[in-house]
Design a protein around this motif. Structure first.
Motif, PDB file in Angstrom:
ATOM      1  N   GLU A 107       0.838  -1.204   0.000  1.00 14.40           N
ATOM      2  CA  GLU A 107       0.000   0.000   0.000  1.00 14.40           C
ATOM      3  C   GLU A 107       0.873   1.254   0.000  1.00 14.40           C
ATOM      4  N   THR A 110       2.522   1.506  -3.549  1.00 13.50           N
ATOM      5  CA  THR A 110       1.622   1.958  -4.614  1.00 13.50           C
ATOM      6  C   THR A 110       1.199   3.412  -4.437  1.00 13.50           C
ATOM      7  N   ASN A 111       1.229   3.915  -3.214  1.00 16.68           N
ATOM      8  CA  ASN A 111       0.925   5.329  -2.981  1.00 16.68           C
ATOM      9  C   ASN A 111       2.115   6.231  -3.292  1.00 16.68           C
TER      10      ASN A 111
END
Length: 182
Positions: A107, A110-111
Protein backbone atom coordinates in the motif's frame (compact mmCIF):
# COMPACT_ATOMS: atom_id res chain seq x y z
CA UNK A 1 14.08 5.95 -9.87
CA UNK A 2 12.58 3.33 -7.63
CA UNK A 3 14.07 0.71 -5.33
CA UNK A 4 14.35 -2.48 -7.37
CA UNK A 5 13.45 -4.65 -4.36
CA UNK A 6 10.22 -2.69 -3.87
CA UNK A 7 9.34 -3.33 -7.52
CA UNK A 8 10.26 -7.01 -7.07
CA UNK A 9 8.05 -7.32 -4.00
CA UNK A 10 5.15 -5.65 -5.80
CA UNK A 11 5.51 -8.06 -8.74
CA UNK A 12 5.66 -11.07 -6.40
CA UNK A 13 2.50 -9.97 -4.60
CA UNK A 14 0.66 -9.42 -7.89
CA UNK A 15 1.73 -12.83 -9.19
CA UNK A 16 0.78 -14.61 -5.99
CA UNK A 17 -2.54 -12.77 -5.65
CA UNK A 18 -3.40 -13.91 -9.18
CA UNK A 19 -2.16 -17.45 -8.44
CA UNK A 20 0.39 -17.08 -11.23
CA UNK A 21 3.70 -18.85 -10.66
CA UNK A 22 6.82 -16.70 -10.65
CA UNK A 23 10.44 -17.79 -10.53
CA UNK A 24 13.72 -15.90 -10.30
CA UNK A 25 14.22 -16.44 -14.05
CA UNK A 26 10.86 -14.92 -14.96
CA UNK A 27 11.27 -12.13 -12.44
CA UNK A 28 14.59 -11.14 -14.02
CA UNK A 29 13.07 -10.88 -17.48
CA UNK A 30 10.07 -8.88 -16.23
CA UNK A 31 12.40 -6.39 -14.53
CA UNK A 32 14.50 -6.10 -17.68
CA UNK A 33 11.49 -5.28 -19.84
CA UNK A 34 9.98 -2.95 -17.24
CA UNK A 35 13.22 -1.00 -17.12
CA UNK A 36 13.55 -0.89 -20.92
CA UNK A 37 9.96 0.32 -21.35
CA UNK A 38 10.40 2.98 -18.66
CA UNK A 39 13.66 4.11 -20.27
CA UNK A 40 11.99 4.47 -23.67
CA UNK A 41 8.84 6.10 -22.29
CA UNK A 42 10.41 8.53 -19.79
CA UNK A 43 14.07 8.79 -20.80
CA UNK A 44 15.28 7.43 -17.47
CA UNK A 45 15.81 4.09 -15.80
CA UNK A 46 13.11 2.57 -13.60
CA UNK A 47 15.74 1.54 -11.02
CA UNK A 48 19.44 2.26 -10.62
CA UNK A 49 20.68 -1.34 -10.32
CA UNK A 50 22.62 -2.54 -13.33
CA UNK A 51 21.32 -5.26 -15.61
CA UNK A 52 23.96 -7.73 -16.73
CA UNK A 53 24.12 -10.06 -19.73
CA UNK A 54 24.26 -13.60 -18.33
CA UNK A 55 23.91 -17.02 -19.88
CA UNK A 56 20.13 -17.05 -19.45
CA UNK A 57 19.71 -13.43 -20.55
CA UNK A 58 19.36 -10.24 -18.55
CA UNK A 59 19.94 -10.43 -14.79
CA UNK A 60 19.90 -7.86 -12.01
CA UNK A 61 22.63 -9.31 -9.75
CA UNK A 62 21.22 -7.97 -6.48
CA UNK A 63 17.82 -9.54 -7.24
CA UNK A 64 19.39 -12.80 -8.38
CA UNK A 65 21.33 -13.00 -5.10
CA UNK A 66 18.17 -12.50 -3.05
CA UNK A 67 16.40 -15.44 -4.71
CA UNK A 68 19.15 -17.79 -5.85
CA UNK A 69 18.40 -20.14 -2.96
CA UNK A 70 15.02 -20.81 -4.62
CA UNK A 71 16.76 -22.26 -7.66
CA UNK A 72 14.08 -22.80 -10.31
CA UNK A 73 11.41 -22.95 -7.59
CA UNK A 74 8.53 -20.57 -7.10
CA UNK A 75 8.87 -17.33 -5.19
CA UNK A 76 6.00 -17.30 -2.73
CA UNK A 77 6.37 -14.08 -0.73
CA UNK A 78 8.01 -10.65 -0.68
CA UNK A 79 11.35 -10.23 1.03
CA UNK A 80 12.48 -7.96 3.83
CA UNK A 81 15.33 -5.54 3.30
CA UNK A 82 18.14 -4.49 5.64
CA UNK A 83 18.37 -0.70 5.62
CA UNK A 84 20.50 1.88 7.41
CA UNK A 85 18.56 3.61 10.23
CA UNK A 86 18.80 7.03 8.59
CA UNK A 87 16.35 5.80 5.92
CA UNK A 88 13.92 4.38 8.49
CA UNK A 89 10.28 5.18 7.73
CA UNK A 90 7.94 2.52 9.17
CA UNK A 91 7.37 1.89 12.88
CA UNK A 92 6.53 -1.79 12.27
CA UNK A 93 10.11 -2.41 11.19
CA UNK A 94 12.60 -3.98 13.57
CA UNK A 95 15.71 -2.02 14.55
CA UNK A 96 19.10 -3.69 15.02
CA UNK A 97 21.50 -0.95 16.09
CA UNK A 98 21.85 1.39 13.11
CA UNK A 99 20.39 -1.23 10.74
CA UNK A 100 16.75 -2.22 10.54
CA UNK A 101 14.65 -4.74 8.66
CA UNK A 102 12.18 -2.97 6.38
CA UNK A 103 9.08 -5.03 5.77
CA UNK A 104 7.49 -4.47 2.39
CA UNK A 105 4.18 -2.64 2.45
CA UNK A 106 2.49 -2.71 -0.97
CA UNK A 107 0.00 0.00 0.00
CA UNK A 108 2.84 2.38 0.84
CA UNK A 109 4.65 1.44 -2.37
CA UNK A 110 1.62 1.96 -4.61
CA UNK A 111 0.93 5.33 -2.98
CA UNK A 112 4.52 6.52 -3.40
CA UNK A 113 4.97 5.47 -7.04
CA UNK A 114 3.92 7.80 -9.83
CA UNK A 115 0.52 6.46 -10.89
CA UNK A 116 1.43 6.35 -14.61
CA UNK A 117 4.54 4.36 -13.72
CA UNK A 118 2.47 2.03 -11.52
CA UNK A 119 -0.07 1.50 -14.30
CA UNK A 120 2.73 0.64 -16.72
CA UNK A 121 4.42 -1.69 -14.21
CA UNK A 122 1.13 -3.48 -13.56
CA UNK A 123 0.10 -3.74 -17.21
CA UNK A 124 3.45 -5.06 -18.47
CA UNK A 125 3.82 -7.42 -15.52
CA UNK A 126 0.36 -8.86 -16.17
CA UNK A 127 1.04 -9.33 -19.88
CA UNK A 128 4.38 -11.05 -19.25
CA UNK A 129 3.02 -13.24 -16.45
CA UNK A 130 0.03 -14.26 -18.57
CA UNK A 131 2.17 -15.05 -21.60
CA UNK A 132 5.28 -16.59 -20.03
CA UNK A 133 4.62 -17.89 -16.51
CA UNK A 134 4.21 -21.45 -17.78
CA UNK A 135 7.40 -21.33 -19.81
CA UNK A 136 9.75 -18.50 -18.83
CA UNK A 137 12.46 -20.00 -21.03
CA UNK A 138 10.55 -18.54 -23.99
CA UNK A 139 11.68 -15.13 -22.69
CA UNK A 140 15.25 -16.41 -22.44
CA UNK A 141 15.09 -17.32 -26.14
CA UNK A 142 13.65 -13.91 -27.00
CA UNK A 143 16.37 -12.03 -25.11
CA UNK A 144 19.04 -14.20 -26.74
CA UNK A 145 17.85 -13.04 -30.18
CA UNK A 146 18.09 -9.38 -29.25
CA UNK A 147 21.33 -7.83 -30.56
CA UNK A 148 22.30 -6.52 -27.10
CA UNK A 149 22.78 -10.16 -26.05
CA UNK A 150 23.40 -11.97 -29.36
CA UNK A 151 26.28 -9.69 -30.39
CA UNK A 152 28.13 -10.50 -27.16
CA UNK A 153 27.31 -14.20 -26.81
CA UNK A 154 30.95 -15.34 -26.83
CA UNK A 155 31.94 -12.84 -24.14
CA UNK A 156 28.85 -13.73 -22.11
CA UNK A 157 29.73 -17.41 -22.26
CA UNK A 158 33.16 -16.45 -20.90
CA UNK A 159 31.32 -15.00 -17.86
CA UNK A 160 32.42 -11.42 -18.40
CA UNK A 161 29.16 -10.09 -16.88
CA UNK A 162 28.73 -7.25 -19.32
CA UNK A 163 26.08 -4.67 -18.46
CA UNK A 164 23.25 -3.55 -20.72
CA UNK A 165 23.60 0.12 -21.56
CA UNK A 166 20.75 2.59 -21.63
CA UNK A 167 21.79 3.58 -25.15
CA UNK A 168 21.51 0.07 -26.58
CA UNK A 169 18.15 -0.52 -24.88
CA UNK A 170 16.84 2.81 -26.18
CA UNK A 171 18.12 2.12 -29.67
CA UNK A 172 16.61 -1.37 -29.85
CA UNK A 173 13.27 -0.74 -28.15
CA UNK A 174 12.85 2.92 -29.09
CA UNK A 175 10.56 2.27 -32.04
CA UNK A 176 8.09 0.49 -29.75
CA UNK A 177 7.72 -2.52 -32.04
CA UNK A 178 9.89 -5.14 -30.35
CA UNK A 179 8.15 -5.81 -27.05
CA UNK A 180 7.49 -9.49 -26.29
CA UNK A 181 3.92 -8.75 -25.18
CA UNK A 182 2.66 -7.20 -28.46
Amino acid sequence: MYDVIDIVNHIILRANNNETPITNLLLQKILYYLNAEHLVRKGERLFSDKIEKWGYGPVIPVVYTEFKSKGAGLIDKPIDVLVDEKNHRDTDDKLFGSIYVRRFNDEVFTNEVDQKDLASINEITKKLLDAYSRNPFDLVEITHKEPMWANYEDKIKDHLNLAYSDEELNEYFGDGNKWPWD
